[in-house]
Design an enzyme around this catalytic site. Structure first.
Site, PDB file in Angstrom:
ATOM      1  N   ARG A  90       2.411  14.894   4.822  1.00  0.00           N
ATOM      2  CA  ARG A  90       2.554  16.172   4.110  1.00  0.00           C
ATOM      3  C   ARG A  90       1.279  16.559   3.372  1.00  0.00           C
ATOM      4  O   ARG A  90       0.948  17.743   3.266  1.00  0.00           O
ATOM      5  CB  ARG A  90       3.736  16.086   3.136  1.00  0.00           C
TER       6      ARG A  90
ATOM      7  N   HIS B 147      14.447  25.930   2.085  1.00  0.00           N
ATOM      8  CA  HIS B 147      13.547  24.896   2.595  1.00  0.00           C
ATOM      9  C   HIS B 147      14.236  23.546   2.619  1.00  0.00           C
ATOM     10  O   HIS B 147      14.207  22.839   3.629  1.00  0.00           O
ATOM     11  CB  HIS B 147      12.260  24.806   1.777  1.00  0.00           C
TER      12      HIS B 147
ATOM     13  N   ARG C  43      15.583  19.746  -2.037  1.00  0.00           N
ATOM     14  CA  ARG C  43      14.488  19.384  -2.946  1.00  0.00           C
ATOM     15  C   ARG C  43      13.815  20.631  -3.494  1.00  0.00           C
ATOM     16  O   ARG C  43      13.428  20.681  -4.667  1.00  0.00           O
ATOM     17  CB  ARG C  43      13.436  18.552  -2.210  1.00  0.00           C
TER      18      ARG C  43
ATOM     19  N   HIS D   6      16.313  22.626   6.115  1.00  0.00           N
ATOM     20  CA  HIS D   6      15.984  21.226   6.386  1.00  0.00           C
ATOM     21  C   HIS D   6      17.030  20.370   5.668  1.00  0.00           C
ATOM     22  O   HIS D   6      17.190  20.480   4.449  1.00  0.00           O
ATOM     23  CB  HIS D   6      14.613  20.870   5.819  1.00  0.00           C
TER      24      HIS D   6
ATOM     25  N   HIS E  42      17.300  18.870  11.571  1.00  0.00           N
ATOM     26  CA  HIS E  42      17.176  17.419  11.578  1.00  0.00           C
ATOM     27  C   HIS E  42      18.524  16.733  11.376  1.00  0.00           C
ATOM     28  O   HIS E  42      18.974  15.975  12.215  1.00  0.00           O
ATOM     29  CB  HIS E  42      16.146  16.904  10.563  1.00  0.00           C
TER      30      HIS E  42
ATOM     31  N   ASP F 239       9.216  22.106  16.003  1.00  0.00           N
ATOM     32  CA  ASP F 239       8.911  21.794  14.603  1.00  0.00           C
ATOM     33  C   ASP F 239       7.417  21.739  14.323  1.00  0.00           C
ATOM     34  O   ASP F 239       6.757  22.767  14.180  1.00  0.00           O
ATOM     35  CB  ASP F 239       9.614  20.492  14.225  1.00  0.00           C
TER      36      ASP F 239
END
Length: 445
Positions: A82, A203, A206, A230, A267, A318
């Site tokens: 990331r 998103h 989190r 996600h 996912h 992705d």
């Protein structure tokens, strides 16, 4: 302009038919399908090979294409990957993003992809300042898709926190609108076009505090728009959610009205049995991205259990470590074989369905992804005479496509009745490798 195509072999779900005529009306939709036509009618466009509905890439981050190979050096985790991703994200402008996305979407077209779901969160300038047009980055993506000749669902993404309520860090400032209300106001200005539809995304749990989730869900519900998220991509996300809210991410999304028939979890990797039951009972979709999930060492999601519970499956490339929906379909089955040491979890037809009709439905194009009257005339033809596919029995063309072919075997692509790829050459972006090289090099200077 009306046009007629003759397909040497075609997948008319669930069977392969030889000699299929597809007539296309002025509006780019299929007006008639005729089978058993042994030779091309006079004036028909000929598509030799195995033609399937155009493929739907249900999960894309276009700018990740610039990371290919760079992030394959050394070891690490999703979290170290990331950091490299953030560096590329910080260099993008509306102009450079348009150039990159145009090339990436052209690469998708060459791979037989006729529709993409762009999970878009690069909204503002790097310091978080909105552009003069607050949707300049999203508009760049919409324009790029048009120029590459494919359809797009812009999944405008709420990204408000660096983690469970913490303020965005310096890398994430350009992602955030501050609040879900401000996010909704900005993306409400986006307009749909013939080739573009607008959806929403959370998103992750989190990045969007629980108190803001309902606003995003309500925005999508009011517009009957697709909503993606996600979900449980890493175990650390699950642990953080349990610490912050005392429940799993799936339970949190259910509590705030995010799950449902127009929602797709991307996912869905680390789920409890209860999570699987919640996702299935609400008919929430699952988008599997096996190449990325393997590349980032995230794990193998319980796709079989999810589908049995009632979750429709779709596929995405992705992070674009490769762009190949045939590989994603194959990988979903082969990963499951490795995990269970058993073969045959999905038929080739079921895997093609995930890459076509179910993928389009997840992106808000439920009329697409099939070769039948009334559907958009979106087609992808796979060679049956390449070194990978030669010798195939035509009636087993679906098995050949899923278990042997690659994106390199895509010969022709039609979108809305118009040829976008002919004999492996893109009609609108003549030199796709050069376009990719130029766009990516510009981000390294």
């Amino acid at each position: 302009m009306q046009v007629t195509y003759w397909l040497e072999h075609a997948w008319l779900d669930p069977v392969v038919e030889p000699g299929v005529v597809v007539e296309v009306a002025d509006d780019g939709r299929i007006s008639a399908v005729r089978t058993g036509v042994e030779a091309p009618p006079p004036g028909a466009e000929v598509l030799r090979g195995f033609t399937v509905p155009g493929l739907a890439n249900a999960h894309s981050h276009a700018f990740h294409r610039a990371l290919r190979a760079t992030v394959q050096v050394g070891s690490g985790t999703f979290w170290t990957w990331r950091e490299t991703m953030y560096q590329v994200a910080s260099r993008l402008t509306p102009d450079s993003y348009h150039a990159l996305a145009r090339a990436v979407y052209a690469e998708m077209a060459l791979a037989g992809i006729t529709a993409v779901g762009e999970f878009h969160y690069l909204h503002h300038a790097p310091d978080g300042t909105p552009y003069d047009d607050p949707n300049a980055m999203g508009e760049a993506l919409i324009a790029a898709a048009a120029e590459a000749g494919i359809r797009i669902t812009l999944l405008d993404t709420a990204y408000l926190s660096s983690g469970f309520g913490a303020a965005p860090d310096r890398h994430q400032l350009r992602f955030s609108d501050g609040t879900a209300e401000a996010w909704a106001e900005r993306c409400s200005a986006l307009k749909e076009r013939e080739h573009a539809r607008i959806g929403a995304a959370v998103h992750s749990v989190r990045a969007v505090p629980a108190r803001e989730l309902g606003t995003v869900a309500a925005w999508a519900e009011a517009r009957r728009a697709p909503l993606h998220v996600h979900l449980s991509e890493q175990t650390a996300e699950n642990e953080g959610c349990l610490d912050a809210y005392g429940m799993t991410p799936t339970q949190l999304l259910a509590e705030h009205g995010v799950l449902g028939t127009r929602t797709t979890g991307v996912h869905n990797t680390h789920l409890t049995d209860g999570d699987i039951a919640l996702i299935g009972s609400t008919a929430t979709g699952t988008c599997m991205c096996p190449t990325t999930e393997r590349d980032l060492a995230d794990g193998i999601g319980p796709a079989v259990a999810l589908q049995r519970a009632g979750s429709p499956l779709s596929l995405g490339s992705d992070s674009h470590a490769v762009i190949d929906l045939l590989e994603e379909a194959r990988a979903m089955e082969l990963d499951e074989r490795l995990r269970t040491r058993r073969r045959g979890h999905w038929t080739a037809a079921a895997l093609l369905r995930a890459a076509t009709a179910d993928g389009h439905a997840a992106l808000g194009w439920p009329e697409a992804g099939r070769i039948e009257a009334g559907a958009p005339a979106d087609l992808a033809t796979i060679a049956l005479d390449s070194v990978r596919t030669a010798g195939a029995v035509p009636r087993l063309a679906a098995e050949t496509a899923v278990f042997a072919a690659t994106a390199s075997d895509v010969r022709h692509v039609v979108v809305g009745g118009r040829v976008v790829v002919r004999d492996g050459v893109h009609a609108l972006v003549p030199d796709v490798p050069s376009a990719l090289s130029t766009a990516i090099a510009a981000l390294r200077t």
